[in-house]
Write a protein that holds these residues in place. Structure first.
Motif, PDB file in Angstrom:
ATOM      1  N   ILE A  42      59.346  59.589  44.320  1.00 46.61           N
ATOM      2  CA  ILE A  42      58.176  60.478  44.277  1.00 46.61           C
ATOM      3  C   ILE A  42      56.882  59.666  44.316  1.00 46.61           C
ATOM      4  N   LYS A  43      56.826  58.620  43.515  1.00 45.38           N
ATOM      5  CA  LYS A  43      55.610  57.794  43.464  1.00 45.38           C
ATOM      6  C   LYS A  43      55.411  56.983  44.739  1.00 45.38           C
ATOM      7  N   ARG A  44      56.508  56.405  45.252  1.00 47.92           N
ATOM      8  CA  ARG A  44      56.433  55.587  46.470  1.00 47.92           C
ATOM      9  C   ARG A  44      55.930  56.416  47.663  1.00 47.92           C
ATOM     10  N   ASN A  45      56.332  57.699  47.704  1.00 43.91           N
ATOM     11  CA  ASN A  45      55.948  58.569  48.812  1.00 43.91           C
ATOM     12  C   ASN A  45      54.750  59.462  48.492  1.00 43.91           C
ATOM     13  N   LYS A  46      54.110  59.189  47.353  1.00 42.24           N
ATOM     14  CA  LYS A  46      52.902  59.929  46.912  1.00 42.24           C
ATOM     15  C   LYS A  46      53.113  61.448  46.953  1.00 42.24           C
ATOM     16  N   LEU A  47      54.195  61.898  46.318  1.00 40.49           N
ATOM     17  CA  LEU A  47      54.542  63.317  46.327  1.00 40.49           C
ATOM     18  C   LEU A  47      54.043  64.062  45.090  1.00 40.49           C
ATOM     19  N   GLN A  48      53.439  63.328  44.154  1.00 38.82           N
ATOM     20  CA  GLN A  48      52.880  63.973  42.969  1.00 38.82           C
ATOM     21  C   GLN A  48      51.508  64.526  43.343  1.00 38.82           C
ATOM     22  N   ILE A  56      55.049  68.559  41.886  1.00 39.07           N
ATOM     23  CA  ILE A  56      55.599  67.662  42.886  1.00 39.07           C
ATOM     24  C   ILE A  56      55.561  68.414  44.213  1.00 39.07           C
ATOM     25  N   ASN A  57      55.013  67.780  45.246  1.00 43.18           N
ATOM     26  CA  ASN A  57      54.973  68.363  46.586  1.00 43.18           C
ATOM     27  C   ASN A  57      56.088  67.706  47.395  1.00 43.18           C
ATOM     28  N   PRO A  58      57.241  68.382  47.514  1.00 43.04           N
ATOM     29  CA  PRO A  58      58.393  67.728  48.137  1.00 43.04           C
ATOM     30  C   PRO A  58      58.221  67.465  49.635  1.00 43.04           C
ATOM     31  N   ASP A  59      58.755  66.317  50.078  1.00 45.25           N
ATOM     32  CA  ASP A  59      58.845  66.050  51.510  1.00 45.25           C
ATOM     33  C   ASP A  59      60.155  66.693  51.986  1.00 45.25           C
ATOM     34  N   ALA A  70      58.351  74.363  48.736  1.00 44.45           N
ATOM     35  CA  ALA A  70      57.209  74.705  47.883  1.00 44.45           C
ATOM     36  C   ALA A  70      57.036  73.687  46.761  1.00 44.45           C
ATOM     37  N   ALA A  71      55.791  73.516  46.315  1.00 44.42           N
ATOM     38  CA  ALA A  71      55.508  72.619  45.192  1.00 44.42           C
ATOM     39  C   ALA A  71      56.287  73.104  43.971  1.00 44.42           C
ATOM     40  N   ILE A  72      56.703  72.152  43.127  1.00 48.23           N
ATOM     41  CA  ILE A  72      57.505  72.501  41.952  1.00 48.23           C
ATOM     42  C   ILE A  72      56.968  71.776  40.723  1.00 48.23           C
ATOM     43  N   ASP A  73      56.990  72.452  39.592  1.00 46.53           N
ATOM     44  CA  ASP A  73      56.588  71.861  38.321  1.00 46.53           C
ATOM     45  C   ASP A  73      57.624  70.805  37.937  1.00 46.53           C
ATOM     46  N   MET A  74      57.165  69.661  37.477  1.00 46.60           N
ATOM     47  CA  MET A  74      58.099  68.560  37.161  1.00 46.60           C
ATOM     48  C   MET A  74      59.143  68.956  36.118  1.00 46.60           C
ATOM     49  N   PHE A  75      58.831  69.923  35.260  1.00 44.11           N
ATOM     50  CA  PHE A  75      59.792  70.325  34.233  1.00 44.11           C
ATOM     51  C   PHE A  75      60.874  71.245  34.812  1.00 44.11           C
ATOM     52  N   LYS A  76      60.558  71.933  35.897  1.00 40.91           N
ATOM     53  CA  LYS A  76      61.560  72.780  36.569  1.00 40.91           C
ATOM     54  C   LYS A  76      62.405  71.938  37.518  1.00 40.91           C
ATOM     55  N   MET A  77      61.893  70.789  37.898  1.00 40.40           N
ATOM     56  CA  MET A  77      62.583  69.890  38.811  1.00 40.40           C
ATOM     57  C   MET A  77      63.948  69.468  38.247  1.00 40.40           C
ATOM     58  N   THR A  78      64.024  69.247  36.948  1.00 38.13           N
ATOM     59  CA  THR A  78      65.254  68.794  36.299  1.00 38.13           C
ATOM     60  C   THR A  78      66.418  69.742  36.555  1.00 38.13           C
ATOM     61  N   SER A  79      66.172  71.052  36.433  1.00 37.10           N
ATOM     62  CA  SER A  79      67.260  72.010  36.638  1.00 37.10           C
ATOM     63  C   SER A  79      67.712  72.028  38.096  1.00 37.10           C
TER      64      SER A  79
END
Length: 93
Positions: A42-48, A56-59, A70-79
């Motif tokens: 995420i950081k390497r591809n500047k997706l935050q 997080i703005n997914p590639d 669609a963009a996702i909240d980092m806390f919902k990303m885990t599920s």
């Protein structure tokens, strides 16, 4: 006699789906390692999101894991990510 401490569930090796493996590499690996590699990606591809760091703005690769571009909240990303993980011990049975 010292009793052997059982490793935590986070340290237990998990099998990684092929979709997630494109980002974090082939498993099995600990959940903590999956999370670390995911954040490195995420950081390497500047997706935050620069304005709202919680999003997080997914590639294209990450959108496959999340099931949506669609963009996702980092806390919902885990599920979303946990759906791509299987207990490595169960996978070998």
């Amino acid at each position: 006699m010292a009793t052997k401490k059982k490793p935590s569930a986070f340290m237990k090796p998990v099998q990684v789906s092929e979709t997630l493996a494109e980002i974090v590499g082939k498993g099995p690996m600990a959940r903590t390692e999956v999370t670390k590699k995911l954040w490195d990606y995420i950081k390497r591809n500047k997706l935050q999101d620069p304005k709202n760091k919680r999003n997080i703005n997914p590639d294209a690769k990450l959108a496959k894991v999340f099931g949506s571009p669609a963009a996702i909240d980092m806390f919902k990303m885990t599920s979303k990510v946990s759906k791509h993980l299987k207990d490595a011990e169960l996978a070998h049975r």
